[in-house]
Design an enzyme around this catalytic site. Structure first.
Site, PDB file in Angstrom:
ATOM      1  N   ARG A 297       0.821  -1.215   0.000  1.00 38.71           N
ATOM      2  CA  ARG A 297       0.000   0.000   0.000  1.00 38.71           C
ATOM      3  C   ARG A 297       0.852   1.261   0.000  1.00 38.71           C
ATOM      4  O   ARG A 297       0.554   2.228  -0.705  1.00 38.71           O
ATOM      5  CB  ARG A 297      -0.943  -0.023   1.213  1.00 38.71           C
ATOM      6  CG  ARG A 297      -2.115  -0.953   1.020  1.00 38.71           C
ATOM      7  CD  ARG A 297      -3.041  -1.012   2.225  1.00 38.71           C
ATOM      8  NE  ARG A 297      -4.250  -1.753   1.891  1.00 38.71           N
ATOM      9  CZ  ARG A 297      -5.213  -2.060   2.743  1.00 38.71           C
ATOM     10  NH1 ARG A 297      -5.095  -1.703   4.018  1.00 38.71           N
ATOM     11  NH2 ARG A 297      -6.283  -2.722   2.353  1.00 38.71           N
ATOM     12  N   TYR A 441      -5.632  -0.305  -6.848  1.00 35.43           N
ATOM     13  CA  TYR A 441      -4.688  -1.284  -6.319  1.00 35.43           C
ATOM     14  C   TYR A 441      -4.724  -1.345  -4.795  1.00 35.43           C
ATOM     15  O   TYR A 441      -4.821  -0.316  -4.121  1.00 35.43           O
ATOM     16  CB  TYR A 441      -3.253  -0.888  -6.698  1.00 35.43           C
ATOM     17  CG  TYR A 441      -2.748  -1.393  -8.029  1.00 35.43           C
ATOM     18  CD1 TYR A 441      -3.188  -2.573  -8.595  1.00 35.43           C
ATOM     19  CD2 TYR A 441      -1.772  -0.682  -8.707  1.00 35.43           C
ATOM     20  CE1 TYR A 441      -2.688  -3.023  -9.805  1.00 35.43           C
ATOM     21  CE2 TYR A 441      -1.257  -1.125  -9.917  1.00 35.43           C
ATOM     22  CZ  TYR A 441      -1.722  -2.294 -10.460  1.00 35.43           C
ATOM     23  OH  TYR A 441      -1.211  -2.737 -11.651  1.00 35.43           O
ATOM     24  N   GLU A 442      -4.582  -2.567  -4.253  1.00 37.01           N
ATOM     25  CA  GLU A 442      -4.404  -2.785  -2.811  1.00 37.01           C
ATOM     26  C   GLU A 442      -5.501  -2.140  -1.966  1.00 37.01           C
ATOM     27  O   GLU A 442      -5.255  -1.682  -0.862  1.00 37.01           O
ATOM     28  CB  GLU A 442      -3.030  -2.259  -2.353  1.00 37.01           C
ATOM     29  CG  GLU A 442      -1.861  -2.813  -3.120  1.00 37.01           C
ATOM     30  CD  GLU A 442      -1.811  -4.336  -3.084  1.00 37.01           C
ATOM     31  OE1 GLU A 442      -2.276  -4.927  -2.116  1.00 37.01           O
ATOM     32  OE2 GLU A 442      -1.285  -4.919  -4.048  1.00 37.01           O
ATOM     33  N   GLY A 443      -6.695  -2.125  -2.490  1.00 32.07           N
ATOM     34  CA  GLY A 443      -7.821  -1.542  -1.770  1.00 32.07           C
ATOM     35  C   GLY A 443      -8.130  -0.155  -2.293  1.00 32.07           C
ATOM     36  O   GLY A 443      -7.249   0.708  -2.369  1.00 32.07           O
TER      37      GLY A 443
END
Length: 596
Positions: A297, A441-443
């Protein structure tokens, strides 16, 4: 075609002048991370990015990756493999990895600066080594000794790459819905079966093996997220002694056709009874995966920063060269047919927005990167906890805000080019398209906001927020009598007070109505991000004023800070007003009324 020149002057200002990382790194045991070494590393990475990676950015966009349906093989764009080989040969894959496994043992706070340059030079290419860092972290903290010995060394050397396999067709963020199964094979290995989608660098031709970290369920797994385990599943089988076996039952089923990052392979990966090994304890896979995800993140936040920086560089150059119309106050270049568009207030608004968000965002990201080192290596347990609390609090801010600001800045830069920005020739539309993925991406941004509001603030009782507010208060007290900084210190102190009061108000209302959390989360994320940047801009001016840097540099910092405080920080008022309105305007409308 867009160009890239690494902003080394500001990177060094952030590292050496503001964050004073040499002192921090020395206290953490990084004996080789002195200024001379750091500057040499930055110079060499900038050279690689400017001369090798950046020229391939447009190549990757135009060619994309090529997928062979018959074999499941993926071929990267021309030049990508040669660039990767140079990257590996230079030791860049192991820069921040432990020396005991072949790494260079440099701080993560240095690695994040290198990531910014690499992302700016070629975001699609940067995705291939990106998740290897996360795989290394997951294995270091949760892998068995034999797994570390067998898998860490080639991952750190770059001869293998890693992936993170979470998402499935029926589940994205809600991992409790995943269906991939893991059956014991009777020999300490497992048979993994299922389909994962959106797997970055899930298949490629850069390395001989790819190490997939896969979330799956054991036969006795409880329902929901409590029943998830994490497995190592190599593309080519690897025995416990490190010997290489046959091709594993892992195959790329498709490559997604995307809005941007065409040179990056976003894959559907099918596991058909593939051999895998359990990482950590059964049903504790999310804990191990979050070790990987949290680092990723921060990395994705830096992707937004890198693209914004490149977009700003090109827009500023164009605004100086493009002659069109005259300044409203009269000609600035009477000998020319027109003035450069840089004289126009609206063009300056867009450029200064990019400059303020990137230079402030750089400090926000670099500080978070240094906290990774402090949280693990600080000598004092209280110092490690404080760093970990602050890192947890800042991670969703770095990821959520820097990626959204990356989108804002790439669009501002495109707008500076006018119609020329919309066509492919100048490369600005590629930056805007590539930047869009970073908010997903990544949440997504909404997921980051819920993490910040729900877990990092309310559930943990504001532990990280208190640390950051303590930094702000210490700065304001230190400079309380400094007339030259009063224009920044006083509003910063006021905003810090608002931040604290706003947090308390949300907590009180959420006790009566849990929907308040979801309704406030997005606006709270950005309120937090803008106040955090106000602190870094005030501190930048204070540090620049006291430095021996050129007067033009000092003036640039002060004037950009003035722009930030007068034009961008007031956005917090809108976010505060939205939070105060509560969930009624969001949830009051009936579902069927949305159609009318």
């Amino acid at each position: 075609m867009s160009t890239y020149h690494a902003p080394l002057t500001d990177i060094r200002f952030a590292l050496h002048d503001v964050l004073q990382v040499e002192t921090l790194f020395a206290s953490l045991g990084f004996e080789d991370a002195n200024r001379e070494t750091l500057d040499a590393v930055l110079d060499e990475c900038a050279r690689l990015c400017e001369t090798v990676l950046a020229p391939l950015n447009r190549v990757g966009d135009e060619q994309g990756v090529r997928f062979d349906k018959a074999t499941g093989a993926v071929t990267t764009p021309d030049g990508f493999k040669d660039a990767y080989d140079q990257f590996v040969e230079g030791g860049w894959t192991g820069m921040s990895a432990p020396a005991e496994y072949g790494g260079m043992n440099m701080p993560h706070g240095v690695g994040i600066c290198l990531e910014e340059m690499i992302d700016a030079a070629n975001l699609a290419w940067s995705n291939f080594p990106l998740l290897s860092h996360g795989a290394v972290n997951a294995l270091r903290h949760h892998g068995a000794d034999w797994q570390k010995e067998v898998f860490l060394k080639p991952l750190i050397a770059g001869t293998w790459t890693g992936t993170m396999c979470l998402t499935e067709p029926q589940c994205g963020t809600d991992l409790g819905l995943l269906k991939t199964r893991a059956e014991p094979a009777g020999d300490d290995s497992y048979s993994i079966t299922g389909t994962k989608i959106f797997i970055t660098a899930g298949e490629h031709d850069l390395t001989d093996n790819i190490i997939h970290l896969v979330l799956a369920r054991l036969p006795d797994a409880p329902e929901g997220s409590r029943g998830i385990s994490l497995f190592i599943v190599p593309k080519v089988q690897v025995a416990r002694d490190g010997s290489i076996g046959e091709r594993n039952a892992v195959r790329c089923g498709a490559v997604e056709h995307k809005m941007g990052i065409h040179g990056s392979a976003t894959c559907v990966i099918n596991f058909d009874g593939a051999q895998g090994y359990l990482i950590g304890q059964p049903h504790k896979g999310l804990m191990a995966m979050f070790t990987m995800m949290n680092t990723a993140r921060l990395g994705v936040g830096v992707q937004g920063l890198g693209l914004a920086t490149r977009a700003y560089e090109n827009a500023l150059r164009y605004a100086r060269e493009r002659l069109q119309s005259r300044a409203l106050s009269g000609p600035k270049l009477p000998s020319k047919a027109a003035d450069p568009i840089l004289v126009q207030p609206d063009v300056r608004r867009m450029l200064l927005t990019c400059k303020a968000l990137t230079e402030g965002g750089r400090l926000l990201a670099y500080h978070a990167g240094s906290l990774v080192d402090s949280a693990e290596l600080a000598a004092d347990a209280d110092a490690r906890k404080q760093a970990d609390d602050l890192l947890g609090f800042l991670t969703p801010i770095v990821k959520g805000c820097l990626t959204e600001w990356g989108n804002e800045c790439t669009y501002h830069a495109l707008q500076c080019f006018g119609g020329h920005g919309y066509i492919a020739e100048h490369g600005m539309e590629q930056l805007a398209r590539d930047a869009r993925i970073t908010t997903l991406y990544e949440g997504t941004t909404g997921i980051q906001a819920l993490d910040l509001m729900g877990r990092k603030t309310l559930q943990l009782q504001g532990a990280g927020l208190r640390v950051f507010l303590g930094m702000v208060e210490a700065f304001c007290v230190e400079h309380a009598g400094n007339a030259a900084l009063a224009e920044f210190v006083e509003p910063l102190q006021a905003k810090a007070g608002e931040w604290q009061a706003l947090t308390r108000s949300i907590a009180e209302r959420a006790a009566a109505d849990p929907e308040e959390i979801g309704a406030a989360a997005y606006d709270y994320l950005f309120f937090s991000g803008y106040v955090a940047l106000a602190y870094w801009w005030a501190r930048s001016v204070a540090v620049a004023d006291a430095s021996a840097r050129p007067e033009t540099f000092k003036a640039g910092k002060r004037e950009t800070a003035r722009f930030y405080f007068s034009r961008i920080l007031p956005r917090t008022k809108t976010h505060a007003a939205a939070i105060a309105s509560g969930p009624a305007s969001l949830l009051g409308i009936a579902d069927e009324a949305l159609d009318s």
